[in-house]
Design a protein around this motif. Sequence first.
Motif, PDB file in Angstrom:
ATOM      1  N   ASP A 110      39.831  57.830  -0.688  1.00  0.00           N
ATOM      2  CA  ASP A 110      39.206  57.027   0.360  1.00  0.00           C
ATOM      3  C   ASP A 110      40.098  56.786   1.568  1.00  0.00           C
ATOM      4  O   ASP A 110      39.641  56.267   2.577  1.00  0.00           O
ATOM      5  CB  ASP A 110      38.786  55.665  -0.219  1.00  0.00           C
ATOM      6  N   ASP A 111      41.356  57.144   1.482  1.00  0.00           N
ATOM      7  CA  ASP A 111      42.299  56.820   2.547  1.00  0.00           C
ATOM      8  C   ASP A 111      42.425  57.969   3.531  1.00  0.00           C
ATOM      9  O   ASP A 111      42.439  59.136   3.146  1.00  0.00           O
ATOM     10  CB  ASP A 111      43.676  56.513   1.956  1.00  0.00           C
ATOM     11  N   VAL A 112      42.510  57.617   4.811  1.00  0.00           N
ATOM     12  CA  VAL A 112      42.769  58.591   5.867  1.00  0.00           C
ATOM     13  C   VAL A 112      44.011  58.114   6.604  1.00  0.00           C
ATOM     14  O   VAL A 112      44.058  56.991   7.085  1.00  0.00           O
ATOM     15  CB  VAL A 112      41.578  58.715   6.844  1.00  0.00           C
ATOM     16  N   VAL A 113      45.006  58.972   6.654  1.00  0.00           N
ATOM     17  CA  VAL A 113      46.233  58.684   7.392  1.00  0.00           C
ATOM     18  C   VAL A 113      46.266  59.663   8.558  1.00  0.00           C
ATOM     19  O   VAL A 113      46.651  60.820   8.389  1.00  0.00           O
ATOM     20  CB  VAL A 113      47.483  58.850   6.491  1.00  0.00           C
ATOM     21  N   PRO A 114      45.840  59.225   9.751  1.00  0.00           N
ATOM     22  CA  PRO A 114      45.806  60.142  10.889  1.00  0.00           C
ATOM     23  C   PRO A 114      47.209  60.552  11.328  1.00  0.00           C
ATOM     24  O   PRO A 114      48.147  59.757  11.286  1.00  0.00           O
ATOM     25  CB  PRO A 114      45.123  59.341  11.994  1.00  0.00           C
ATOM     26  N   GLY A 115      47.335  61.788  11.722  1.00  0.00           N
ATOM     27  CA  GLY A 115      48.608  62.291  12.219  1.00  0.00           C
ATOM     28  C   GLY A 115      48.694  63.782  12.067  1.00  0.00           C
ATOM     29  O   GLY A 115      47.686  64.465  11.852  1.00  0.00           O
ATOM     30  N   GLN A 116      49.913  64.286  12.155  1.00  0.00           N
ATOM     31  CA  GLN A 116      50.172  65.720  12.050  1.00  0.00           C
ATOM     32  C   GLN A 116      51.356  65.946  11.126  1.00  0.00           C
ATOM     33  O   GLN A 116      52.256  65.106  11.035  1.00  0.00           O
ATOM     34  CB  GLN A 116      50.520  66.319  13.406  1.00  0.00           C
TER      35      GLN A 116
END
Length: 189
Positions: free
Chosen positions: A125-131
Amino acid sequence: SRSTSSRESIPAARQVDQALRPVLRGSDVPLILAAAEPIDSIYRSLNTYPRLAALGITGNPESIADADLVERARRVLDELNAAELREVRELYGQRGSQGRAAADVVDVARAATIGAVDTVLVDIDDVVPGQVDDETGAVTFADEDDAVAYGVVDEIARRVWLTGGRVLAVRRDEVPGGGPVAAILRYAP
């Protein structure tokens, strides 16, 4: 008599096993047996597929409604998944004491990039935005997903999968450390 029935069941069980071989070849999915005795025991003794579940669906499957068979199979799968998760969490604890586990997103991303992750647990369920840098595995966090910033945890999972690792998508409370990701490493960094 029962012995005649058992003797006649052996060739039938062998035929089922032979018919399943090409279907299951190269697969790693569990096989759930739905059968009454003596077929259950006979088939289990002749089975050649290594992922035959120890738990099965007892009784004559022809007398069980399809919806009930599906529900019983789901319960078996739930128990198999729970057992696998318990084993992985136990191994994570053991490997952690050896310096071969990580739960920090930055550390796991670097390990995934160099192919050092054997198993990764990711919060579904987790989204960690980035690259994640293609060469170094360095993480650059972002405020939100866009065309440039994507889900870091998803990228970690992709890299682990591409390097032959195992990816387990679980709920956050099942991830060791309670974060978005935890990894069992192939070797200490």
